[in-house]
Scaffold this motif. Sequence first.
Motif, PDB file in Angstrom:
ATOM      1  N   ASN A 242       0.830  -1.209   0.000  1.00  0.00           N
ATOM      2  CA  ASN A 242       0.000   0.000   0.000  1.00  0.00           C
ATOM      3  C   ASN A 242       0.864   1.259   0.000  1.00  0.00           C
ATOM      4  O   ASN A 242       0.572   2.228  -0.718  1.00  0.00           O
ATOM      5  CB  ASN A 242      -0.922  -0.001   1.222  1.00  0.00           C
ATOM      6  N   ALA A 243       1.923   1.247   0.803  1.00  0.00           N
ATOM      7  CA  ALA A 243       2.827   2.402   0.848  1.00  0.00           C
ATOM      8  C   ALA A 243       3.538   2.591  -0.481  1.00  0.00           C
ATOM      9  O   ALA A 243       3.676   3.719  -0.977  1.00  0.00           O
ATOM     10  CB  ALA A 243       3.843   2.222   1.983  1.00  0.00           C
ATOM     11  N   ILE A 244       3.998   1.497  -1.064  1.00  0.00           N
ATOM     12  CA  ILE A 244       4.689   1.558  -2.352  1.00  0.00           C
ATOM     13  C   ILE A 244       3.772   2.106  -3.438  1.00  0.00           C
ATOM     14  O   ILE A 244       4.165   2.973  -4.228  1.00  0.00           O
ATOM     15  CB  ILE A 244       5.215   0.160  -2.730  1.00  0.00           C
ATOM     16  N   LYS A 245       2.531   1.622  -3.477  1.00  0.00           N
ATOM     17  CA  LYS A 245       1.581   2.078  -4.492  1.00  0.00           C
ATOM     18  C   LYS A 245       1.314   3.569  -4.356  1.00  0.00           C
ATOM     19  O   LYS A 245       1.325   4.308  -5.346  1.00  0.00           O
ATOM     20  CB  LYS A 245       0.283   1.293  -4.366  1.00  0.00           C
ATOM     21  N   PHE A 246       1.087   4.025  -3.121  1.00  0.00           N
ATOM     22  CA  PHE A 246       0.785   5.439  -2.917  1.00  0.00           C
ATOM     23  C   PHE A 246       1.981   6.321  -3.236  1.00  0.00           C
ATOM     24  O   PHE A 246       1.866   7.298  -3.990  1.00  0.00           O
ATOM     25  CB  PHE A 246       0.325   5.693  -1.482  1.00  0.00           C
ATOM     26  N   LEU A 247       3.144   6.006  -2.682  1.00  0.00           N
ATOM     27  CA  LEU A 247       4.297   6.891  -2.858  1.00  0.00           C
ATOM     28  C   LEU A 247       4.851   6.856  -4.273  1.00  0.00           C
ATOM     29  O   LEU A 247       5.346   7.871  -4.770  1.00  0.00           O
ATOM     30  CB  LEU A 247       5.377   6.538  -1.834  1.00  0.00           C
ATOM     31  N   SER A 248       4.741   5.722  -4.965  1.00  0.00           N
ATOM     32  CA  SER A 248       5.160   5.702  -6.365  1.00  0.00           C
ATOM     33  C   SER A 248       4.221   6.564  -7.203  1.00  0.00           C
ATOM     34  O   SER A 248       4.663   7.199  -8.176  1.00  0.00           O
ATOM     35  CB  SER A 248       5.210   4.261  -6.898  1.00  0.00           C
ATOM     36  N   SER A 249       2.945   6.642  -6.818  1.00  0.00           N
ATOM     37  CA  SER A 249       1.996   7.504  -7.534  1.00  0.00           C
ATOM     38  C   SER A 249       2.306   8.981  -7.306  1.00  0.00           C
ATOM     39  O   SER A 249       1.848   9.834  -8.067  1.00  0.00           O
ATOM     40  CB  SER A 249       0.559   7.204  -7.088  1.00  0.00           C
ATOM     41  N   GLN A 250       3.093   9.280  -6.265  1.00  0.00           N
ATOM     42  CA  GLN A 250       3.485  10.654  -5.970  1.00  0.00           C
ATOM     43  C   GLN A 250       4.881  10.986  -6.498  1.00  0.00           C
ATOM     44  O   GLN A 250       5.452  12.015  -6.156  1.00  0.00           O
ATOM     45  CB  GLN A 250       3.442  10.884  -4.457  1.00  0.00           C
ATOM     46  N   GLY A 251       5.416  10.096  -7.318  1.00  0.00           N
ATOM     47  CA  GLY A 251       6.687  10.378  -7.974  1.00  0.00           C
ATOM     48  C   GLY A 251       7.927   9.953  -7.220  1.00  0.00           C
ATOM     49  O   GLY A 251       9.048  10.270  -7.647  1.00  0.00           O
ATOM     50  N   LEU A 252       7.785   9.220  -6.106  1.00  0.00           N
ATOM     51  CA  LEU A 252       8.962   8.773  -5.361  1.00  0.00           C
ATOM     52  C   LEU A 252       9.482   7.465  -5.942  1.00  0.00           C
ATOM     53  O   LEU A 252       8.710   6.616  -6.371  1.00  0.00           O
ATOM     54  CB  LEU A 252       8.625   8.576  -3.881  1.00  0.00           C
ATOM     55  N   ASP A 253      10.798   7.340  -5.951  1.00  0.00           N
ATOM     56  CA  ASP A 253      11.432   6.086  -6.371  1.00  0.00           C
ATOM     57  C   ASP A 253      11.357   5.078  -5.231  1.00  0.00           C
ATOM     58  O   ASP A 253      11.495   5.439  -4.061  1.00  0.00           O
ATOM     59  CB  ASP A 253      12.897   6.320  -6.746  1.00  0.00           C
ATOM     60  N   ILE A 254      11.175   3.820  -5.583  1.00  0.00           N
ATOM     61  CA  ILE A 254      11.097   2.760  -4.586  1.00  0.00           C
ATOM     62  C   ILE A 254      12.456   2.085  -4.466  1.00  0.00           C
ATOM     63  O   ILE A 254      13.071   1.735  -5.466  1.00  0.00           O
ATOM     64  CB  ILE A 254      10.015   1.725  -4.969  1.00  0.00           C
ATOM     65  N   PRO A 255      12.956   1.902  -3.244  1.00  0.00           N
ATOM     66  CA  PRO A 255      14.249   1.223  -3.068  1.00  0.00           C
ATOM     67  C   PRO A 255      14.224  -0.172  -3.687  1.00  0.00           C
ATOM     68  O   PRO A 255      13.163  -0.803  -3.761  1.00  0.00           O
ATOM     69  CB  PRO A 255      14.408   1.142  -1.541  1.00  0.00           C
ATOM     70  N   PRO A 256      15.364  -0.674  -4.136  1.00  0.00           N
ATOM     71  CA  PRO A 256      15.397  -2.018  -4.733  1.00  0.00           C
ATOM     72  C   PRO A 256      15.052  -3.116  -3.740  1.00  0.00           C
ATOM     73  O   PRO A 256      14.646  -4.211  -4.138  1.00  0.00           O
ATOM     74  CB  PRO A 256      16.839  -2.152  -5.232  1.00  0.00           C
ATOM     75  N   SER A 257      15.201  -2.831  -2.443  1.00  0.00           N
ATOM     76  CA  SER A 257      14.834  -3.820  -1.433  1.00  0.00           C
ATOM     77  C   SER A 257      14.399  -3.107  -0.152  1.00  0.00           C
ATOM     78  O   SER A 257      14.988  -2.088   0.224  1.00  0.00           O
ATOM     79  CB  SER A 257      15.990  -4.779  -1.134  1.00  0.00           C
ATOM     80  N   ILE A 258      13.368  -3.648   0.474  1.00  0.00           N
ATOM     81  CA  ILE A 258      12.846  -3.116   1.732  1.00  0.00           C
ATOM     82  C   ILE A 258      12.762  -4.270   2.716  1.00  0.00           C
ATOM     83  O   ILE A 258      12.234  -5.330   2.397  1.00  0.00           O
ATOM     84  CB  ILE A 258      11.453  -2.477   1.540  1.00  0.00           C
ATOM     85  N   SER A 259      13.293  -4.054   3.916  1.00  0.00           N
ATOM     86  CA  SER A 259      13.329  -5.106   4.925  1.00  0.00           C
ATOM     87  C   SER A 259      12.449  -4.726   6.112  1.00  0.00           C
ATOM     88  O   SER A 259      12.559  -3.614   6.643  1.00  0.00           O
ATOM     89  CB  SER A 259      14.772  -5.334   5.391  1.00  0.00           C
ATOM     90  N   ILE A 260      11.586  -5.645   6.526  1.00  0.00           N
ATOM     91  CA  ILE A 260      10.693  -5.424   7.667  1.00  0.00           C
ATOM     92  C   ILE A 260      10.899  -6.554   8.673  1.00  0.00           C
ATOM     93  O   ILE A 260      10.932  -7.722   8.292  1.00  0.00           O
ATOM     94  CB  ILE A 260       9.213  -5.405   7.231  1.00  0.00           C
TER      95      ILE A 260
END
Length: 227
Positions: free
Chosen positions: A58-76
């Motif tokens: 959900n965060a990736i979808k929203f922030l990519s729609s706002q023009g932010l680049d997504i890191p190649p890997s995210i760790s939780i």
Amino acid sequence: MPSSQRRAVTCALAGFLAAGLVVTASALAKTVKCRDAPVRVESSSSRDAASACQGARNAIKFLSSQGLDIPPSISIKVVQAMPEGVPRSALGAYSRDERKVYVLGYAALRRMRNTFKIPFDASLYRAVTSHEVAHTIAFHNFKEQSTFLGQEYIAFVTFFSTISPAQREQILWRYDYDAHWQLYAIILYITDSLEFGAHAYWHFLMPENGQRFFQKILAGEALSLEE
């Protein structure tokens, strides 16, 4: 604000941007790769892992729609207690040193005092994860040094944008918008971080702000403790 005070405030507010965390590994935790997202979740609960994956998506979808680049890997990492160095009241944290998100498990979150003042459910849990994932995405996009208030603005806008509309309204109705909120944003965050988040979300919705204001934050031109 003098530099010594700025440093003190930054240290006092480090719960969501923790660095150098000390973590005890769980022998029962498993790492899963989230479907359709560059995200890996370490959790002893398959339910929490699935929720964390969805919150991240959900965060990736929203922030990519706002023009932010997504890191190649995210760790939780889903934990039953926040790591050493993070306030016990924190629901989650982002370690800049490790580039890792920590979030409490669903059961652990339900046992805490409910700061949202609405029934805690899976949707709210996913939004908490979205908030924390937004920190790592924002950090990846800062053109200048990452700022605490800028990080929180982006994270809270993400939180309110990914939560269910009904829950969003239930939280927002408690607050009244002040057009001059940025003048005392740091005090607002200290006294009630959710009220800071509500003001950030309303501010973001204004036509002259939105994605444009995100870019100002990432360029170091807005919501800096230096202001």
